[in-house]
Design a protein around this motif. Structure first.
Motif, PDB file in Angstrom:
ATOM      1  N   MET A   1       0.901   7.004  20.514  1.00 37.40           N
ATOM      2  CA  MET A   1      -0.036   7.786  21.320  1.00 37.40           C
ATOM      3  C   MET A   1      -0.415   6.973  22.554  1.00 37.40           C
ATOM      4  N   GLN A   2      -0.140   7.530  23.711  1.00 35.19           N
ATOM      5  CA  GLN A   2      -0.312   6.829  24.985  1.00 35.19           C
ATOM      6  C   GLN A   2      -1.306   7.589  25.857  1.00 35.19           C
ATOM      7  N   VAL A   3      -2.258   6.880  26.453  1.00 27.84           N
ATOM      8  CA  VAL A   3      -3.198   7.499  27.377  1.00 27.84           C
ATOM      9  C   VAL A   3      -2.748   7.210  28.799  1.00 27.84           C
ATOM     10  N   ALA A   4      -2.686   8.249  29.623  1.00 28.27           N
ATOM     11  CA  ALA A   4      -2.279   8.110  31.027  1.00 28.27           C
ATOM     12  C   ALA A   4      -3.526   8.032  31.895  1.00 28.27           C
ATOM     13  N   LEU A   5      -3.764   6.877  32.462  1.00 27.51           N
ATOM     14  CA  LEU A   5      -4.956   6.652  33.283  1.00 27.51           C
ATOM     15  C   LEU A   5      -4.665   7.087  34.722  1.00 27.51           C
ATOM     16  N   ASP A   6      -4.627   8.388  34.925  1.00 28.36           N
ATOM     17  CA  ASP A   6      -4.351   8.933  36.261  1.00 28.36           C
ATOM     18  C   ASP A   6      -5.660   9.059  37.032  1.00 28.36           C
ATOM     19  N   LEU A   7      -6.194   7.905  37.397  1.00 27.21           N
ATOM     20  CA  LEU A   7      -7.442   7.787  38.143  1.00 27.21           C
ATOM     21  C   LEU A   7      -7.154   7.019  39.417  1.00 27.21           C
ATOM     22  N   VAL A   8      -8.181   6.779  40.212  1.00 22.96           N
ATOM     23  CA  VAL A   8      -7.979   5.977  41.423  1.00 22.96           C
ATOM     24  C   VAL A   8      -8.914   4.770  41.478  1.00 22.96           C
ATOM     25  N   GLU A   9      -9.726   4.563  40.431  1.00 22.42           N
ATOM     26  CA  GLU A   9     -10.655   3.433  40.398  1.00 22.42           C
ATOM     27  C   GLU A   9     -10.376   2.603  39.145  1.00 22.42           C
ATOM     28  N   THR A  10     -10.134   1.317  39.335  1.00 20.80           N
ATOM     29  CA  THR A  10      -9.778   0.458  38.209  1.00 20.80           C
ATOM     30  C   THR A  10     -10.921   0.316  37.216  1.00 20.80           C
ATOM     31  N   ASP A  11     -12.162   0.175  37.701  1.00 24.81           N
ATOM     32  CA  ASP A  11     -13.276  -0.026  36.780  1.00 24.81           C
ATOM     33  C   ASP A  11     -13.463   1.176  35.865  1.00 24.81           C
ATOM     34  N   GLU A  29      -1.256   3.563  29.728  1.00 29.93           N
ATOM     35  CA  GLU A  29      -0.444   3.775  30.941  1.00 29.93           C
ATOM     36  C   GLU A  29      -1.299   3.607  32.187  1.00 29.93           C
ATOM     37  N   VAL A  30      -0.875   2.721  33.069  1.00 33.32           N
ATOM     38  CA  VAL A  30      -1.491   2.600  34.391  1.00 33.32           C
ATOM     39  C   VAL A  30      -0.846   3.689  35.245  1.00 33.32           C
ATOM     40  N   GLY A  31      -1.571   4.780  35.471  1.00 30.29           N
ATOM     41  CA  GLY A  31      -0.997   5.966  36.096  1.00 30.29           C
ATOM     42  C   GLY A  31      -0.605   5.750  37.546  1.00 30.29           C
ATOM     43  N   THR A  32       0.265   6.602  38.021  1.00 30.39           N
ATOM     44  CA  THR A  32       0.741   6.500  39.405  1.00 30.39           C
ATOM     45  C   THR A  32      -0.391   6.559  40.426  1.00 30.39           C
ATOM     46  N   PRO A  33      -1.374   7.470  40.302  1.00 32.75           N
ATOM     47  CA  PRO A  33      -2.472   7.459  41.275  1.00 32.75           C
ATOM     48  C   PRO A  33      -3.223   6.133  41.298  1.00 32.75           C
ATOM     49  N   LEU A  34      -3.404   5.528  40.129  1.00 39.87           N
ATOM     50  CA  LEU A  34      -4.119   4.250  40.068  1.00 39.87           C
ATOM     51  C   LEU A  34      -3.305   3.145  40.721  1.00 39.87           C
ATOM     52  N   ILE A  35      -1.998   3.140  40.483  1.00 41.13           N
ATOM     53  CA  ILE A  35      -1.145   2.135  41.121  1.00 41.13           C
ATOM     54  C   ILE A  35      -1.129   2.318  42.637  1.00 41.13           C
ATOM     55  N   LYS A  36      -1.064   3.558  43.089  1.00 42.48           N
ATOM     56  CA  LYS A  36      -1.067   3.803  44.536  1.00 42.48           C
ATOM     57  C   LYS A  36      -2.392   3.404  45.155  1.00 42.48           C
ATOM     58  N   SER A  37      -3.476   3.589  44.422  1.00 46.23           N
ATOM     59  CA  SER A  37      -4.797   3.265  44.952  1.00 46.23           C
ATOM     60  C   SER A  37      -5.080   1.763  44.910  1.00 46.23           C
ATOM     61  N   GLU A  38      -4.755   1.122  43.780  1.00 42.33           N
ATOM     62  CA  GLU A  38      -5.186  -0.262  43.560  1.00 42.33           C
ATOM     63  C   GLU A  38      -4.033  -1.269  43.499  1.00 42.33           C
ATOM     64  N   GLY A  39      -2.785  -0.774  43.473  1.00 40.28           N
ATOM     65  CA  GLY A  39      -1.639  -1.670  43.468  1.00 40.28           C
ATOM     66  C   GLY A  39      -1.451  -2.380  42.142  1.00 40.28           C
ATOM     67  N   MET A  40      -0.706  -3.467  42.172  1.00 37.12           N
ATOM     68  CA  MET A  40      -0.385  -4.219  40.958  1.00 37.12           C
ATOM     69  C   MET A  40      -1.619  -4.864  40.339  1.00 37.12           C
ATOM     70  N   GLY A 186      -5.281  14.192  31.108  1.00 34.18           N
ATOM     71  CA  GLY A 186      -6.545  14.867  31.383  1.00 34.18           C
ATOM     72  C   GLY A 186      -7.378  15.184  30.170  1.00 34.18           C
ATOM     73  N   ASN A 187      -6.756  15.544  29.061  1.00 32.33           N
ATOM     74  CA  ASN A 187      -7.524  15.912  27.878  1.00 32.33           C
ATOM     75  C   ASN A 187      -8.189  14.722  27.193  1.00 32.33           C
ATOM     76  N   ILE A 188      -7.895  13.517  27.673  1.00 30.68           N
ATOM     77  CA  ILE A 188      -8.646  12.336  27.252  1.00 30.68           C
ATOM     78  C   ILE A 188      -9.498  11.818  28.398  1.00 30.68           C
ATOM     79  N   ILE A 189      -8.879  11.524  29.531  1.00 27.18           N
ATOM     80  CA  ILE A 189      -9.602  10.791  30.581  1.00 27.18           C
ATOM     81  C   ILE A 189     -10.661  11.635  31.277  1.00 27.18           C
TER      82      ILE A 189
END
Length: 422
Positions: A1-11, A29-40, A186-189
């Motif tokens: 079971m994997q959670v996709a953190l499709d957010l834009v704020e690391t905290d 999962e460090v989601g794509t929006p989070l990687i685009k927003s905050e990088g590595m 979305g149904n988790i985060i």
């Protein structure tokens, strides 16, 4: 079971991940929006926060496969996501880099026209996991990632993941179809209670056979979704459009969802509005253009007649009368105003033609939603998409309400100053 953190704020991602892990999530999962927003740095932070958990970096690699895999692996990722639609050379380079740096590759089948054939090819190229994925925009128009999982697991020997709008029931269906990994976003985060939502999904994954799996008709699903969201949610999903102008609820605390039966009438002529009751079906909403606010084409007797047909409510661009009777009857009625006097049943106008109501075009069969905020019109041709998007808006707002209750302000949570246009 994997959670996709499709957010834009690391905290926020770290806090939600913490609650999700407590609810039973295995992989993060460090989601794509989070990687685009905050990088590595987001990958590093999540790995440092959860050193014992598998961290997947959803890089959606489409070029420079070796370089992007190296970046993610050095930041702490255990699995790196590549796009299955990338050129074979990119995927092969990503696989080589993964072996060099000791990480795994998951290939995302999003938008692949022949997912079964591509899955076979990806396994031969050396990827470690296949992700059967309907993207958010695809989900909104009804694409279901579960439709092809059972075919894919027949042709590959590597683990198959499912992603795309999954809830507890969807996860159970995915496991029953052969998925070994379920990815939930979305149904988790966006849940107000991340722990409980994660726990519910965990239970469905662990015991999929006890979950009742059935797929409702699209109309019933649209109605259920629209009933569960507010008209502001729907307006947001329609990019602040779809709201009737100067139409207000005559009764507070009443929710209405139904399909439009439209009536064009004039100056209080109540013949066509009353005749439309006999033509309407259970689950419909009567929508009337009257053209005047000093004389009503609708009152208590017509409202009571609607109850016999299972009509969900009435919307009038103009006046209604007998507001005391309507209040007692309890059927949702929305209008511009209320007055004492009615017109005469002359029979002018027509039923089930396209009309204008509240300055909006309304076609027969459009979905009409009314609550204490007002009335919105959801065009029937894309009602499913709008309903799904409205539900995502509602989930996001619920999560924001929960975070505000914990003491933050909306501006702080959204980091408005950071995202102001420069």
């Amino acid at each position: 079971m994997q959670v996709a953190l499709d957010l834009v704020e690391t905290d926020r991602a770290v806090q939600i991940a913490k609650e999700a892990v407590e609810g039973g999530v295995d992989w993060i999962e460090v989601g794509t929006p989070l990687i685009k927003s905050e990088g590595m740095e987001a990958v590093r932070t999540l790995k440092n926060s959860f050193p014992q958990k598998i961290i997947l970096a959803d890089m959606k690699v489409s070029d420079t496969g070796a370089l992007e895999v190296e970046m993610a692996s050095k930041a702490g990722a255990d699995i790196v996501m590549v796009l299955a639609g990338a050129d074979d050379s990119t995927i092969i380079e990503a696989v080589k880099a993964a072996k060099k740096y000791g990480v795994k590759i998951m290939a995302d089948l999003i938008s692949i026209s022949d997912p079964v054939l591509r899955s076979e090819q990806l396994e031969k190229m050396g990827v470690d996991y296949i992700n059967v994925h309907a993207g958010i925009d695809q989900q909104m128009v009804g694409r279901d990632p579960l439709d092809v999982i059972s075919d894919i697991v027949q042709v590959v020997s590597i683990p198959v993941a499912a992603a795309g709008g999954l809830d507890a029931t969807g996860c159970a269906r995915a496991v029953q179809a052969g998925a070994e990994i379920v990815i939930v976003g979305g149904n988790i985060i966006r849940s107000a209670d991340v722990r409980s939502s994660s726990r519910k999904i965990r239970e469905s994954v662990d015991s999929p056979s006890v979950v009742m799996v059935s797929k409702p008709s699209q109309d019933s699903e649209i109605r259920k979704l629209l009933m569960g969201v507010s008209t502001p949610n729907i307006s947001d999903a329609m990019h602040r459009k779809g709201v009737m102008k100067d139409i207000r609820p005559m009764l507070k605390g009443k929710k209405m969802v139904g399909t439009a039966v439209t009536i064009q009438t004039f100056g209080g002529d109540w013949a066509k509005p009353v005749e439309a009751i006999d033509m309407a079906k259970e689950g419909d909403v009567i929508v009337i253009y009257n053209g005047r606010r000093d004389v009503a084409p609708w009152g208590g007797l017509a409202t009571l007649s609607c109850l016999n047909k299972g009509i969900m409510g009435v919307v009038i661009d103009g006046a209604v009368r007998d507001i005391d009777d309507i209040t007692t009857i309890g059927l949702p009625v929305f209008a511009s105003t209320y007055v004492p006097n009615a017109g005469e049943p002359k029979g002018f106008g027509e039923i089930n033609a396209e009309i204008t109501c509240g300055s909006l075009p309304v076609k027969p069969g459009d979905y009409i939603v009314g609550d204490d905020n007002g009335v919105v019109v959801v065009p029937k041709e894309n009602a499913y998409e709008i309903a799904r998007r409205a539900k995502e808006v509602e989930k996001t707002e619920k999560r924001l309400f929960e975070e505000i209750k914990r003491g933050a302000t909306l501006s702080e949570i959204m980091k408005l100053k950071k995202w102001e246009k420069q």
